[in-house]
Design a protein around this motif. Structure first.
Motif, PDB file in Angstrom:
ATOM      1  N   ALA A 290       1.297 -18.781 -10.794  1.00 35.41           N
ATOM      2  CA  ALA A 290       0.832 -19.505 -11.978  1.00 35.41           C
ATOM      3  C   ALA A 290       0.291 -20.877 -11.593  1.00 35.41           C
ATOM      4  CB  ALA A 290       1.979 -19.635 -12.980  1.00 35.41           C
TER       5      ALA A 290
ATOM      6  N   ALA B   2      -3.618 -22.212 -11.922  1.00 40.44           N
ATOM      7  CA  ALA B   2      -3.973 -23.451 -12.624  1.00 40.44           C
ATOM      8  C   ALA B   2      -4.856 -24.333 -11.749  1.00 40.44           C
ATOM      9  CB  ALA B   2      -2.709 -24.201 -13.035  1.00 40.44           C
TER      10      ALA B   2
ATOM     11  N   ALA C 120      -6.550 -14.687 -16.764  1.00 41.93           N
ATOM     12  CA  ALA C 120      -5.824 -15.947 -16.608  1.00 41.93           C
ATOM     13  C   ALA C 120      -5.016 -16.304 -17.849  1.00 41.93           C
ATOM     14  CB  ALA C 120      -6.798 -17.081 -16.284  1.00 41.93           C
TER      15      ALA C 120
ATOM     16  N   LEU D 238      -1.650 -18.616 -18.082  1.00 37.30           N
ATOM     17  CA  LEU D 238      -1.892 -20.020 -18.422  1.00 37.30           C
ATOM     18  C   LEU D 238      -1.987 -20.284 -19.920  1.00 37.30           C
ATOM     19  CD1 LEU D 238      -4.552 -20.956 -15.697  1.00 37.30           C
ATOM     20  CD2 LEU D 238      -2.048 -20.969 -15.550  1.00 37.30           C
TER      21      LEU D 238
ATOM     22  N   ALA E 240      -4.659 -23.701 -23.039  1.00 37.21           N
ATOM     23  CA  ALA E 240      -5.031 -24.441 -21.833  1.00 37.21           C
ATOM     24  C   ALA E 240      -6.443 -24.067 -21.389  1.00 37.21           C
ATOM     25  CB  ALA E 240      -4.038 -24.171 -20.721  1.00 37.21           C
TER      26      ALA E 240
ATOM     27  N   LEU F  54      -0.685 -26.592 -20.238  1.00 33.98           N
ATOM     28  CA  LEU F  54      -0.193 -25.568 -19.319  1.00 33.98           C
ATOM     29  C   LEU F  54       1.265 -25.226 -19.600  1.00 33.98           C
ATOM     30  CD1 LEU F  54      -1.727 -26.809 -15.938  1.00 33.98           C
ATOM     31  CD2 LEU F  54      -2.333 -24.702 -17.167  1.00 33.98           C
TER      32      LEU F  54
ATOM     33  N   ALA G 218       3.318 -22.956 -14.721  1.00 31.47           N
ATOM     34  CA  ALA G 218       2.105 -23.448 -14.061  1.00 31.47           C
ATOM     35  C   ALA G 218       1.999 -24.959 -14.066  1.00 31.47           C
ATOM     36  CB  ALA G 218       0.875 -22.855 -14.749  1.00 31.47           C
TER      37      ALA G 218
END
Length: 313
Positions: free
Chosen positions: A180, A184, A206, A210, A214, A227, A231
């Motif tokens: 994670a 990010a 993703a 995330l 985000a 986040l 992450a």
């Protein structure tokens, strides 16, 4: 070999392999070598000597370091039960990503770098080195666990594979924060340093790690603030995209700390193998940085700055 006995054998092998790491102190000495030839001489007589040869340029030496780390992972995989190999394959996906990036950049000509040979750790079969065009690469990925990147372009394939790697690696319990946090960092670099928005396929993948809030943030600060905890640690305290190199060094430092914790874990299960994979990767990263410093004649200054940045995160 039964699964329990194989995990015992794998744990013993994992700990033995990590004892072959160069380690931070020796890597720093390597960084201070008086030139690349001197660094090669040191590496050729140590655990990376299997691939390092006199006369190689800096990039070739760094590739040799990575190939040695991969060879150790392949040895480790041979001692693990099926579920352990699956976990190691997810972690080792970086090498297959690099192979694809090289195919897209250099094609299959003799002048390009040799592909990493993954053996049982490969996800795509036959190996992606057989692909000749963007469309063939996309088709090979789509028919494998990597999934369809959504388009036959370098950006779509690169982003799609990296997002897919994070999702697959996060399913390995000890590796979730690494995956994670690494994802990010990738998204931050793509969007706010390189100015490349995520493709639809990469965005979708993703989002599971995330969160859409985000990913849809309009600013770097908004992205960092939104986040989720698994992450957020990787970008804690990073105010500007220009400081991402510090966050990346911190990511490696966290992986290294976690790796040694897994190796010290009581009992015999899959944790030592994952810890060994991470420790080998961190050692190779450290040695590649030392080789770059020696080749540039930068001494230990730049190397120390990178390592110190990691320790501060």
């Amino acid at each position: 070999m039964r699964s329990g006995a194989a995990h015992v054998a794998g744990a013993v092998r994992a700990r033995a392999l990590v004892r072959r790491c160069v380690g931070p102190a020796s890597a720093r000495v390597l960084a201070g070598s008086p030139g690349l030839d001197a660094a090669i001489g040191v590496l050729a007589s140590g655990p990376y000597g299997r691939e390092v040869r006199p006369g190689q340029d800096a990039q070739s030496v760094q590739d040799a370091v990575s190939r040695t780390a991969l060879w150790h992972l392949r040895i480790l995989a041979g001692w693990l039960p099926r579920d352990g190999v699956e976990q190691l394959r997810a972690i080792a996906g970086w090498f297959e990503i690099r192979n694809v990036e090289r195919i897209l950049r250099h094609g299959r000509g003799r002048d390009g770098p040799a592909p990493f040979r993954l053996g049982s750790l490969a996800v795509v079969r036959p190996p992606l080195s057989a692909a000749l065009t963007m469309d063939q690469v996309r088709a090979a990925l789509a028919s494998s666990a990597w999934g369809d990147p959504g388009a036959a372009t370098a950006r779509a394939i690169g982003q799609g594979m990296r997002a897919s790697w994070a999702v697959r690696a996060a399913a390995v319990p000890p590796a979730e924060p690494w995956a994670a946090g690494g994802l990010a960092l990738m998204v931050a670099r793509e969007r706010w340093l390189d100015g490349r928005p995520l493709t639809e396929a990469a965005h979708t993948r993703a989002a599971g790690l995330l969160g859409r809030r985000a990913l849809d943030a309009a600013s770097f600060a908004g992205f960092v603030a939104a986040l989720p905890p698994p992450a957020a640690w990787a970008l804690a305290g990073v105010a500007e995209p220009d400081a991402l190199w510090r966050a990346e060094a911190g990511w490696w430092a966290r992986v290294g700390r976690d790796a040694h914790g897994l190796l010290r874990a009581a009992g015999f299960d899959g944790r030592p193998a994952i810890g060994a994979a991470a420790a080998l990767a961190v050692d190779a990263w450290r040695v590649r940085a030392a080789v770059a410093a020696a080749a540039d004649g930068a001494g230990t200054g730049r190397y120390d700055a990178m390592m110190d940045a990691g320790r501060q995160e």
